[in-house]
Design an enzyme around this catalytic site. Structure first.
Site, mmCIF file in Angstrom:
data_model
loop_
_atom_site.group_PDB
_atom_site.id
_atom_site.type_symbol
_atom_site.label_atom_id
_atom_site.label_comp_id
_atom_site.label_asym_id
_atom_site.label_seq_id
_atom_site.Cartn_x
_atom_site.Cartn_y
_atom_site.Cartn_z
ATOM 1 N N THR A 108 -19.687 -15.344 47.434
ATOM 2 C CA THR A 108 -19.672 -16.499 48.351
ATOM 3 C C THR A 108 -20.794 -16.494 49.345
ATOM 4 O O THR A 108 -21.823 -15.420 49.541
ATOM 5 C CB THR A 108 -18.498 -16.357 49.407
ATOM 6 O OG1 THR A 108 -18.525 -15.167 50.183
ATOM 7 C CG2 THR A 108 -16.946 -16.457 48.567
ATOM 8 N N CYS A 109 -21.107 -17.572 50.262
ATOM 9 C CA CYS A 109 -22.308 -17.951 51.098
ATOM 10 C C CYS A 109 -22.126 -17.120 52.394
ATOM 11 O O CYS A 109 -22.440 -17.999 53.418
ATOM 12 C CB CYS A 109 -22.783 -19.303 51.229
ATOM 13 S SG CYS A 109 -22.902 -20.066 49.507
ATOM 14 N N ASP A 110 -21.410 -15.930 52.326
ATOM 15 C CA ASP A 110 -21.159 -15.310 53.890
ATOM 16 C C ASP A 110 -21.701 -13.976 53.634
ATOM 17 O O ASP A 110 -21.383 -13.227 52.822
ATOM 18 C CB ASP A 110 -19.571 -15.210 54.012
ATOM 19 C CG ASP A 110 -19.571 -14.973 55.482
ATOM 20 O OD1 ASP A 110 -20.231 -13.841 55.945
ATOM 21 O OD2 ASP A 110 -18.775 -15.516 56.406
#
Ligand SMILES: *Cc1c(COP(=O)(O)O)cnc(C)c1O
Length: 375
Positions: free
Chosen positions: A322-324
């Site tokens: 994910t983009c975290d």
């Protein structure tokens, strides 16, 4: 990996990431626990893995259930568990949910404060209530201290008060922290519970149940004491502190019951380095903290992971898709993977039957929640 899981993955080739649970291992864990605490009521903490197949199996084996919401209660009822075998063990409940549980026939409720006792007295008259006490969580890889439970003097006073409020002061509960490495960890809390039993009796209130919670371990990267060692330590402690008056005992296993029974298959999405001479290899998987591996928080739970390659092992940093930037699984922990690992390789994350599917986000970044297959 068990033969059944191996065959399922080879024949069905499910999309990854997915969790495959071998129900025979769950049944085995139930029997091991049954043998270790032969007289205790077993209340499976269904939050660990509420897959209907698991609930049906455990209901059939004679298990009772620890639940935390009306939805969980309904899942148990749908799986063939009866209301008499359900405990509503969450100490933080809405009054309308208490009433809904009571209407479904649930008779056993937890509390750890006067305000929660007020709700129980109003919404569940006649119910059996037990008070949860604070524990330190020492020795646990996933402590459950601070947020739950109250001091023992307060527990005593609330239980005495309960009798006058139209509910039945049934007993005391505690949880020594999840993935508890030390079989002796129950002793302190059992001693404190015995004190509450005596104090209540001196005030004319006879308690009859002690709920010693969960905490029994799964096997991750390190070996753990056998279930039998926990049973012996607990039995010895109960005899020491309660003498000939050992009350009805309840255990609430979660992790122990389902942890070792599950394997998550995941695919390598990317292998990269952050500079030409960066010695650290990043391996990105199609599952991360938001896809079910939330217990890698602070690298607390360290799952064993196997790969299909045989090359020389080299340190890796493992991360999710994910983009975290919080979605890094293991950076400090020493994880090594073969140098010939390829994008597209399938990895097996073992002992992932507990606290994975229920910890997955609904669709962060559009990734679907992980699917469960029971075999
Ligand atoms: C989560 C929980 C359990 C199960 O704990 P494990 O460490 O998984 O055995 C038992 N009791 C209560 C009240 C819980 O919240």
């Amino acid at each position: 990996m068990t033969k059944k899981i191996q065959r399922f993955l080879a024949e069905q080739r499910p999309a990854t990431p997915c969790l495959v649970v071998d129900l025979d291992i769950v049944a085995d864990a139930y029997r091991k626990l049954r043998a270790a605490v032969p007289t205790a009521g077993i209340y499976y903490a269904i939050k660990a893995n509420p897959a209907p197949e698991i609930l049906r199996l455990l209901a059939r084996l004679g298990s009772s259930f620890d639940t935390a919401s009306v939805n969980e209660i309904d899942m148990v009822l749908a799986a063939g568990g009866s209301a008499e075998r359900i405990s509503y063990g969450n100490t933080i409940k809405k009054k309308r949910d208490i009433a809904a549980a009571h209407a479904r026939g649930v008779k056993l409720f937890a509390f750890d404060s006067g305000a929660e006792l007020d709700k129980l007295a109003e919404a569940a008259p006649g119910a059996k209530v037990f008070c949860r006490i604070l524990t330190s969580g020492v020795g646990a890889d996933w402590p459950l201290s601070r947020k739950f439970g109250c001091e023992i003097e307060m527990a005593r006073d609330l239980l005495v008060e309960a009798a006058a409020r139209g509910v039945v002061p049934h007993g005391v509960s505690f949880h020594v922290g999840s993935q508890q490495k030390d079989p002796q960890a129950w002793d302190d809390a059992i001693a404190q519970a015995a004190w509450i039993f005596q104090e209540c009796e001196a005030r004319g209130v006879k308690l009859s149940m002690l709920n010693i919670g969960g905490g029994f371990p799964a096997r991750y990267r390190r070996d753990m004491p056998a279930m039998a060692s926990y049973g012996e330590a607990i039995h010895e402690s109960l005899s020491r502190h309660f003498g000939n008056n050992i009350p009805e005992i309840i255990v609430e296993p979660g992790r122990q019951m389902v942890g070792d029974a599950g394997i998550i298959q995941t695919e390598v999405v990317l292998i990269s380095r952050k500079g030409r001479n960066d010695p650290r290899r990043w391996v990105y998987l199609d599952i991360g903290k938001f896809g079910g591996l939330a217990e890698t928080m602070d690298e607390a739970i360290q799952y064993p992971i196997s790969t299909p390659r045989k090359g020389k092992l080299e340190r890796v940093i493992l991360a999710g898709p994910t983009c975290d930037s919080a979605d890094v699984l293991y950076e400090k922990a020493d994880y090594r993977m073969p140098i010939d690992l390829q994008v597209g390789d399938k990895l097996e994350i073992r002992s992932t039957g507990a606290y994975t599917t229920t910890y997955a986000s609904v669709a962060f970044n559009g990734f679907e929640p992980i699917k469960t297959y029971c075999v």
